[in-house]
Scaffold this motif. Sequence first.
Motif, PDB file in Angstrom:
ATOM      1  N   LEU A 335     -25.086 -51.624  38.522  1.00 52.01           N
ATOM      2  CA  LEU A 335     -24.031 -51.250  37.591  1.00 52.01           C
ATOM      3  C   LEU A 335     -24.330 -49.869  37.030  1.00 52.01           C
ATOM      4  O   LEU A 335     -25.463 -49.571  36.667  1.00 52.01           O
ATOM      5  CB  LEU A 335     -23.938 -52.250  36.440  1.00 52.01           C
ATOM      6  CG  LEU A 335     -23.750 -53.723  36.796  1.00 52.01           C
ATOM      7  CD1 LEU A 335     -23.586 -54.551  35.527  1.00 52.01           C
ATOM      8  CD2 LEU A 335     -22.559 -53.920  37.718  1.00 52.01           C
ATOM      9  N   GLY A 336     -23.307 -49.006  36.994  1.00 48.76           N
ATOM     10  CA  GLY A 336     -23.471 -47.736  36.294  1.00 48.76           C
ATOM     11  C   GLY A 336     -23.705 -46.523  37.154  1.00 48.76           C
ATOM     12  O   GLY A 336     -24.225 -45.515  36.669  1.00 48.76           O
ATOM     13  N   PHE A 337     -23.313 -46.567  38.441  1.00 44.71           N
ATOM     14  CA  PHE A 337     -23.448 -45.372  39.270  1.00 44.71           C
ATOM     15  C   PHE A 337     -22.699 -44.193  38.648  1.00 44.71           C
ATOM     16  O   PHE A 337     -23.191 -43.089  38.584  1.00 44.71           O
ATOM     17  CB  PHE A 337     -22.888 -45.623  40.671  1.00 44.71           C
ATOM     18  CG  PHE A 337     -23.864 -46.272  41.611  1.00 44.71           C
ATOM     19  CD1 PHE A 337     -25.190 -45.890  41.652  1.00 44.71           C
ATOM     20  CD2 PHE A 337     -23.442 -47.272  42.463  1.00 44.71           C
ATOM     21  CE1 PHE A 337     -26.081 -46.483  42.526  1.00 44.71           C
ATOM     22  CE2 PHE A 337     -24.318 -47.873  43.350  1.00 44.71           C
ATOM     23  CZ  PHE A 337     -25.647 -47.478  43.382  1.00 44.71           C
ATOM     24  N   GLY A 338     -21.470 -44.461  38.247  1.00 42.91           N
ATOM     25  CA  GLY A 338     -20.657 -43.396  37.676  1.00 42.91           C
ATOM     26  C   GLY A 338     -19.382 -43.961  37.107  1.00 42.91           C
ATOM     27  O   GLY A 338     -19.048 -45.135  37.311  1.00 42.91           O
ATOM     28  N   SER A 339     -18.658 -43.133  36.379  1.00 44.15           N
ATOM     29  CA  SER A 339     -17.408 -43.578  35.777  1.00 44.15           C
ATOM     30  C   SER A 339     -16.474 -42.391  35.602  1.00 44.15           C
ATOM     31  O   SER A 339     -16.907 -41.232  35.611  1.00 44.15           O
ATOM     32  CB  SER A 339     -17.673 -44.241  34.413  1.00 44.15           C
ATOM     33  OG  SER A 339     -18.242 -43.304  33.517  1.00 44.15           O
ATOM     34  N   SER A 340     -15.203 -42.710  35.455  1.00 43.97           N
ATOM     35  CA  SER A 340     -14.219 -41.681  35.128  1.00 43.97           C
ATOM     36  C   SER A 340     -13.188 -42.299  34.203  1.00 43.97           C
ATOM     37  O   SER A 340     -12.976 -43.516  34.206  1.00 43.97           O
ATOM     38  CB  SER A 340     -13.549 -41.130  36.388  1.00 43.97           C
ATOM     39  OG  SER A 340     -12.679 -42.102  36.963  1.00 43.97           O
ATOM     40  N   ALA A 341     -12.572 -41.465  33.407  1.00 46.25           N
ATOM     41  CA  ALA A 341     -11.542 -41.928  32.482  1.00 46.25           C
ATOM     42  C   ALA A 341     -10.321 -41.031  32.624  1.00 46.25           C
ATOM     43  O   ALA A 341     -10.445 -39.820  32.780  1.00 46.25           O
ATOM     44  CB  ALA A 341     -12.054 -41.893  31.043  1.00 46.25           C
ATOM     45  N   PHE A 353     -16.127 -39.192  40.074  1.00 53.77           N
ATOM     46  CA  PHE A 353     -16.788 -39.888  38.975  1.00 53.77           C
ATOM     47  C   PHE A 353     -17.823 -38.969  38.339  1.00 53.77           C
ATOM     48  O   PHE A 353     -18.396 -38.097  39.009  1.00 53.77           O
ATOM     49  CB  PHE A 353     -17.501 -41.149  39.476  1.00 53.77           C
ATOM     50  CG  PHE A 353     -16.595 -42.146  40.145  1.00 53.77           C
ATOM     51  CD1 PHE A 353     -16.024 -43.170  39.418  1.00 53.77           C
ATOM     52  CD2 PHE A 353     -16.316 -42.064  41.494  1.00 53.77           C
ATOM     53  CE1 PHE A 353     -15.193 -44.093  40.023  1.00 53.77           C
ATOM     54  CE2 PHE A 353     -15.484 -42.976  42.115  1.00 53.77           C
ATOM     55  CZ  PHE A 353     -14.920 -43.996  41.374  1.00 53.77           C
ATOM     56  N   GLN A 354     -18.079 -39.192  37.060  1.00 56.11           N
ATOM     57  CA  GLN A 354     -19.185 -38.501  36.406  1.00 56.11           C
ATOM     58  C   GLN A 354     -20.440 -39.325  36.631  1.00 56.11           C
ATOM     59  O   GLN A 354     -20.486 -40.510  36.294  1.00 56.11           O
ATOM     60  CB  GLN A 354     -18.926 -38.332  34.904  1.00 56.11           C
ATOM     61  CG  GLN A 354     -19.845 -37.320  34.222  1.00 56.11           C
ATOM     62  CD  GLN A 354     -19.634 -35.895  34.709  1.00 56.11           C
ATOM     63  OE1 GLN A 354     -18.546 -35.547  35.109  1.00 56.11           O
ATOM     64  NE2 GLN A 354     -20.689 -35.096  34.702  1.00 56.11           N
ATOM     65  N   ILE A 355     -21.441 -38.724  37.222  1.00 58.16           N
ATOM     66  CA  ILE A 355     -22.634 -39.468  37.619  1.00 58.16           C
ATOM     67  C   ILE A 355     -23.329 -40.059  36.401  1.00 58.16           C
ATOM     68  O   ILE A 355     -23.411 -39.443  35.341  1.00 58.16           O
ATOM     69  CB  ILE A 355     -23.594 -38.554  38.414  1.00 58.16           C
ATOM     70  CG1 ILE A 355     -24.656 -39.387  39.126  1.00 58.16           C
ATOM     71  CG2 ILE A 355     -24.213 -37.482  37.534  1.00 58.16           C
ATOM     72  CD1 ILE A 355     -25.429 -38.614  40.176  1.00 58.16           C
ATOM     73  N   GLY A 356     -23.789 -41.298  36.535  1.00 53.76           N
ATOM     74  CA  GLY A 356     -24.436 -41.999  35.439  1.00 53.76           C
ATOM     75  C   GLY A 356     -25.825 -41.463  35.135  1.00 53.76           C
ATOM     76  O   GLY A 356     -26.490 -40.876  36.001  1.00 53.76           O
TER      77      GLY A 356
END
Length: 536
Positions: A335-341, A353-356
């Motif tokens: 969990l938590g490789f990356g995320s975007s909003a 995605f922004q890298i975690g």
Amino acid sequence: MAWNFGEILDALPRVVPPEAPAFIHGDRVVTWGETTRRSNNLARAMLARGARPGDKVAFYMRNRPEYGEALAACFKGRLTHVNVNYRYKPDEVFYIFDDSDAQTVIYGSEFRDTVLQLKDRLSKVVTFIEVGDEGDRPPFAESYESLATVGDGAPLGIERSSDDLLFIYTGGTTGMPKGVMWRHDDLREAQLDALRRLGPAPESLEAHLDSIRAVGPGSRTLPACPMMHGTGLITAIGCMMGGGCVVTLQSPSFDAGELWSVVARRKVQSIAIVGDAFAKPMLQALDANPGRFDTSSLVSMVSSGVMWSREVKAGLLRHIPQVALMDSFGASEALGFGSSAMTKDGEVRTASFQIGPRCKVFDEDENLVEPGSGKAGIIAIGGPIPLGYYRDPEKTAKTFRTIGGQRYSIPGDWCTVEADGAMTLLGRGSACINTAGEKVYPEEVEEALKTHAAIEDALVVGVPDDKWGQAVTGVVAVASGAAFDEDDVRRHVRASLAGYKTPKRILVTRVPLRASNGKADYKTVTDFARRDLGLA
């Protein structure tokens, strides 16, 4: 702080009113007071029937309140949840029961025929518990409702451990599903890590309870995707730990109209989906019925598991301008490789995605990839990660590797990283196909294809598809003198494998399927399939 989900649940009655809803399913509302009593009774009943700490409990049912209640019972009784894909055929279901060493099976009555078919082969299973319709319940199965309602509902009063386990079975890239082993503490820390990116997160049980006292019970969350998959399961767990309410849909298959009606009626605040496979029909329902559904309660939508395109996000924001669309990049193993909003005020590129903070990108020689270099690398994440795969040390060693003294989870996803930390997902380095969040390993489908009398050889690849993300596509060599009937071959595959594994199209090859050494030539076959389908 060492976390245990059972300890959190035992503490929630101190801050969550007993009349607050814990689960909503159609007209049925189960309060937190009821949930506490029922899950305590169920946990005590399973232990009384021989289950011991660490024993596995297989969940074979669709989304419904009993899934969450039984999950709470496992956490409280130190029993290990095992998810079963209800789309599987009987032999595939047997594999999960057997591979996981399930001691207890909790199944929905709609799957009674499969359980009856498998019962005599399930020598490891001690207790069968049936949920739902009481009519014609087999004599070897006990009534879920009876077990949940008999007893005083008091806490179990047992000592638990942060090392207690939860399993998430995933198809992965192994050809057969594997049980990812998460310690309670590691999974909870991974969940909190996501909160820490947004602001302070509670670092102790008392701080967690104080936060609920301050703002009230958690939100109303609707996992539109199945809870027997990682995205739905982890979303539901997060909601439950905050004393929130898990809202589930009644239709056996996804119905976007039902979803929006439930959002309006039950004032849902957050929805969990799996990319465009869910988001596209949701947008179509809104486009076809402008102004019909009240979506004013929605605050966020979260997706994980498959591509969620920018165009569909933008369409949803036209109808729900206040919502934040959160795209999470991870896997059952990490969990938590990356995320975007994305909000109405800002757009993001598809697959960006922004890298975690716990993430690294390595090349094939295990050297760090320099951000901005344009070089592709494989994504790795450290910190709270699973122990490995149950009963598979070889696969565990390949996926959970130590590099430079740090242990990482490396499921096999490739990406490039920009200088600012933006990560563009390229896909799995293996041949694994991700179709609407379901992982399909080609060899399994290829073997099913080759059992058809008309098929001499076959390869299976994924091709881009607007609805599914990737469409499972068979490319076959027809046996000499045989007649090829695509629909007949598809029916043949569907008879032995889950429906989502059945190829959407089966093409007769005009290129060699294998290289001179006999190995599958997936690149050539994929290029052929794309050209033949007009995608090249």
